[in-house]
Motif scaffolding. Structure first.
Motif, short mmCIF file in Angstrom:
data_model
loop_
_atom_site.label_atom_id
_atom_site.label_comp_id
_atom_site.label_asym_id
_atom_site.label_seq_id
_atom_site.Cartn_x
_atom_site.Cartn_y
_atom_site.Cartn_z
N ILE A 69 -22.46 111.75 -7.74
CA ILE A 69 -21.15 112.03 -7.15
C ILE A 69 -20.51 110.73 -6.66
O ILE A 69 -19.31 110.50 -6.86
CB ILE A 69 -21.29 113.02 -5.98
N ASP A 98 -12.96 110.29 -8.68
CA ASP A 98 -12.43 111.54 -8.11
C ASP A 98 -11.79 112.43 -9.17
O ASP A 98 -11.96 113.64 -9.16
CB ASP A 98 -11.37 111.24 -7.03
N LEU A 128 -14.33 114.54 -10.74
CA LEU A 128 -15.39 115.05 -9.87
C LEU A 128 -15.86 116.45 -10.27
O LEU A 128 -17.05 116.71 -10.46
CB LEU A 128 -14.90 115.07 -8.41
#
Ligand code: GCU
Length: 839
Positions: A595, A600, A603
């Motif tokens: 992660i 992002d 994600l």
């Protein structure tokens, strides 16, 4: 005289979009004295040769741009003060001047323009035509500077695909996922006799250096292989040929059984092999220069070799052997996955794994005229996907990328979405094969793995609409696609400016405004639809258009979000998920596995996290969703003011048509914003920190108004209605909904949220104190071209806005809805927007 002519042409020219970027609008030279060539020498006199076409095109261009009539000769000795166009070989025969052109690759060209002496030489005829278009493009953009340069394509395959059906029984209209009207090739099971639109299209394609077109749907009708239709295919090919565009056909794998009278289509059965051989020989009799075949096998219900426990390799090579003697190539699609047995209850199941699972094992075994055609992402033309890992996994196989110019999941040409920045996220992606630089574009060009064949394909799906794609602005995607397929490092902003100059003229404010809107459009669309790599949140079980996030889950299509009350996203890690991340080469796999190192914007593509998970940006996932949706809708609204600033600088027809779509888009961005935010708010129970979600202080819900002949209805999906309810008339008589305004007196933009469904044309009238403010019909299905809906939902939800309405506290607003057929004049809400408020 020149000025008068200029004005006349400007006024009379029908700007309906048909000429696309090839308008050849008159160029205002001002006081410049420039000497131009006075004749054209085209070094081929055969009428269906691209060099002959180049001569005609140059003539047409000069007439439009400079009002000059140039004579064309074919055999004359090249003179000065002429444009000479031909192949390098032909030129060398006629000219005594030595040529200092660098070596050109297939389809490349060399252009030398110096005032009245212009030389355009192609490596082949096609290249010469491309050079002519290039020269005209410079002229049309007012670039009269001298120049000498050569250019060659990055990759040999630069094709478009058409998902056109013969019979018009596609999922919607006769072009599957087409939003610009019906097919330009077929109608009612007949290939058009008048193929003039095909010629117009061929011209557009050649000007952006597209050299192949597959003319029928990948969900293929075997009838194309019968004499009845091959005659028409040959006619279509004869319209493309003068433009150097070769035709290809999509095949139905089961054809030997469906039309061949065999009782099998097993690719290893000798009778099947023989059938394809003789059928292919026949096809090439009709179209001797056919580009080849395109095959969708064992995917979404299409037949394929797996039916007989044979492999995809067996299937691909069978076609390759049949096409090889004719120089044909076989584009074999990697879009193979199981859409029937995939179970979301299995945490490790993943449609994204399918392409590598199916194809990696055969690397190095495909015949050399097979090209594996790979969609850019592992799923299906989503707003954000990682590059397909298959590009890294079959280095000994020819590959091409499949893009979509048609905006299937991306607003269906009713939303402005300039796609090249999205395509660049894939083309510029470094897959790090063997820890070495491996940009996707270098895989496609053949450079990285030393392949001779490969390149680019886009599903273009233009239609009979005069705008081709249904929207004037959407044409920048087709234009830029061609430019990028030729040179993938081309600057997408500069390319857009070229397109704008050619399409709308040279006014700087027009160019800058369209650039600004377009460059903001894909990020905005992502913001107000699906963020963080969650993929499409359109209704995938129906129109692929409006919002319906739950449609992703609980079905075997494998586009899951796995959203529950606490968490969301697909765990594609190796350690705990589907293992998909492990399909990338080590460096990339490592990045996506964690992660912390996953960007992002992907994600939720790779990880399953709580809504409260903090992004690199510091925001929680859920707050990011909320905020992005508000920002995206705001941006969509800002397009309106930008476009309106161009009033008078663009011809009326195109100005109004674009405006109509932008108004619609702004309204639909609110539909999206509210639907997605309401859905996840409801699911997670987490409030929006800025208290916007579910809070609409300036709205008046239709269900709260005084109703006569109208009754409230619960809308399904609930999140596609403000307050989860709307109103519909209770009979086929008009209904009224009335309310007293309780807001401060002032000037507002008054918008009405309503639903416009297919198969009915209701009428609405809105009154203020019994004075008619405006009226409209439910006819979006005729005007917009997106997949229409029969229901009150995220596809049919729309709104209309009346700007600058003076309203006093205590005024009465009344809506009178007259139903028509199944369209029961549905209304969702009224909103009175003070200046600067978007809701
Ligand atoms: C998508 C699209 C289909 C199409 C398929 C394909 O799933 O919705 O209409 O047939 O892709 O690319 O084969």
């Amino acid at each position: 005289m020149r000025l008068l002519h200029f004005l006349l042409v400007t006024l009379v020219a029908a700007e309906d979009g048909l000429d696309g970027w090839l308008r050849y609008a008159p160029l205002d030279l001002g006081h410049k004295h420039v000497s131009f060539p006075t004749s054209i020498v085209a070094l081929n006199s055969s009428k269906d040769s691209p060099v002959y076409t180049a001569g005609l095109e140059l003539q047409k261009g000069f007439k439009g741009i400079l009002s000059q009539n140039l004579k064309i000769s074919h055999d004359g000795r090249p003179t000065s003060s002429a444009i000479i166009v031909g192949t390098v070989a032909e030129y060398s025969k006629t000219s005594n001047k030595p040529l200092n052109a660098p070596k050109l690759k297939e389809d490349g060209f060399w252009l030398s323009t110096h005032g009245n002496t212009v030389t355009i030489l192609g490596q082949n005829e096609r290249g010469a035509l491309y050079g002519a278009f290039e020269y005209l493009s410079r002229l049309a953009q007012g670039d009269l500077s001298p120049a000498t340069y050569a250019t060659s394509p990055d990759a040999p395959i630069r094709w478009v695909n058409h998902w056109d059906n013969l019979n018009g029984t596609g999922t919607h209209g006769s072009v599957e996922r087409g939003y610009g009207g019906d097919s330009i090739f077929y109608k009612d099971n007949v290939i058009y006799q008048d193929l003039s639109r095909v010629t117009d299209y061929a011209r557009l394609l050649a000007s952006i250096r597209i050299n192949g077109v597959v003319i029928n749907n990948v969900n293929a009708d075997p009838a194309f292989l019968t004499d009845k239709y091959l005659e028409g295919v040959a006619r279509i090919a004869s319209h493309f040929r003068p433009y150097g565009v070769k035709v290809g056909l999509s095949l139905n794998f089961a054809s030997p059984q469906l039309i061949g009278g065999l009782n099998t289509f097993d690719p290893l059965d000798p009778s099947v092999v023989e059938w394809w051989r003789t059928t292919t020989n026949k096809v090439y009799k009709y179209v001797p220069d056919m580009a080849g075949y395109l095959v969708k096998a064992n995917s979404e219900g299409q037949p394929g070799p797996l039916t007989y426990n044979r492999t995809l390799l067996d299937g691909a090579n069978m076609f390759a052997k049949a096409a090889k003697p004719h120089g044909g190539i076989v584009m074999f699609r990697a879009f193979v996955y199981d859409s029937v047995n995939l179970k979301e209850s299995d945490w490790k199941a993943d449609r994204a794994n399918a392409a590598v699972d199916h194809f990696k094992q055969f690397d190095g075994q495909f015949d050399d005229n097979v090209v594996v055609q790979i969609k850019y992402g592992p799923i299906d033309f989503q707003v954000r996907e990682p590059a397909s890992p298959l590009f890294a996994n079959i280095p000994k196989t020819n590959v091409a990328i499949e893009l979509q110019v048609t905006q299937e999941y991306l607003g269906q040409q009713c939303h402005l979405v300039y796609l090249p920045p999205l395509w660049n996220t894939i083309l510029d992606f470094d897959l790090r094969v063997d820890n070495k630089k491996t940009l996707v574009r270098d895989v496609l060009s053949g450079e990285r793995f030393k392949r001779n064949l490969g390149g680019y394909v886009a599903v273009s799906n233009v239609g009979v609409n005069s705008t081709w794609l249904g929207s004037h602005l959407a044409m920048s995607n087709l234009y830029a696609y061609g430019r990028m397929a030729w040179e993938p490092t081309v600057d997408v902003k500069a390319t857009l400016d070229d397109w704008t100059r050619l399409t709308f003229g040279l006014d700087k404010s027009v160019i800058n405004t369209i650039n600004k809107m377009s460059m903001q459009s894909w990020p905005a669309y992502e913001q107000y639809t699906g963020n963080l790599g969650i993929q499409t949140l359109t209704d995938i079980l129906y129109a692929h258009y409006g919002p319906n996030p739950p449609s992703q889950d609980d079905n075997p299509w494998g586009q899951w979000t796995r959203a529950d009350a606490d968490s969301i996203g697909m765990d594609r890690t190796v350690w705990n998920g589907t293992g998909f991340a492990g399909q990338y080469p080590t460096e990339v796999a490592r990045r996506y596995e964690r992660i912390e190192t996953t960007p992002d914007d992907l994600l939720l593509w790779f990880h399953h996290v709580p809504y409260t998970h903090r992004l690199h940006s510091g925001k929680t996932v859920i707050q990011h969703f909320y905020d992005e949706h508000y920002k995206g809708a705001e941006t969509a609204h800002s397009f309106l003011a930008m476009w309106k600033s161009l009033k008078g600088k663009i011809d009326k027809q195109r100005y109004e048509e674009v405006l109509f779509r932008l108004v619609y888009q702004a309204g639909h961005s609110i539909v999206w914003r509210d639907a997605i935010n309401n859905f996840y708010h409801n699911k997670s129970g987490i409030a929006d920190k800025s208290k916007r979600v579910g809070n609409h202080p300036w709205r008046i819900e239709a269900e709260s108004m005084t109703l006569k002949g109208y009754a409230p209805i619960a809308v399904n999906p609930f999140f596609t209605a403000s307050g989860f309810k709307g109103i519909v008339t209770t009979s086929n008589a008009p209904g009224t909904a009335t309310t007293k305004v309780n807001f401060p007196s002032g000037t507002y933009d008054l918008a009405v949220g309503y639903y416009d469904i297919i198969r009915g044309k209701a009428n609405w009238k809105v009154y203020i104190n019994d004075k008619l403010l405006g009226a409209w019909d439910g006819d979006n299905e005729d005007k917009l071209g997106h997949w229409p809906s029969e229901f009150l939902d995220g596809h049919s939800a729309t709104r209309i806005t009346f700007d600058g309405v003076k309203i006093k506290k205590g005024d009465t607003i009344k809506i009178v809805g007259t139903p028509n057929g199944p369209e029961l004049a549905p209304v969702d809400y009224i909103v009175l927007l003070p200046k600067g408020i978007i809701d």
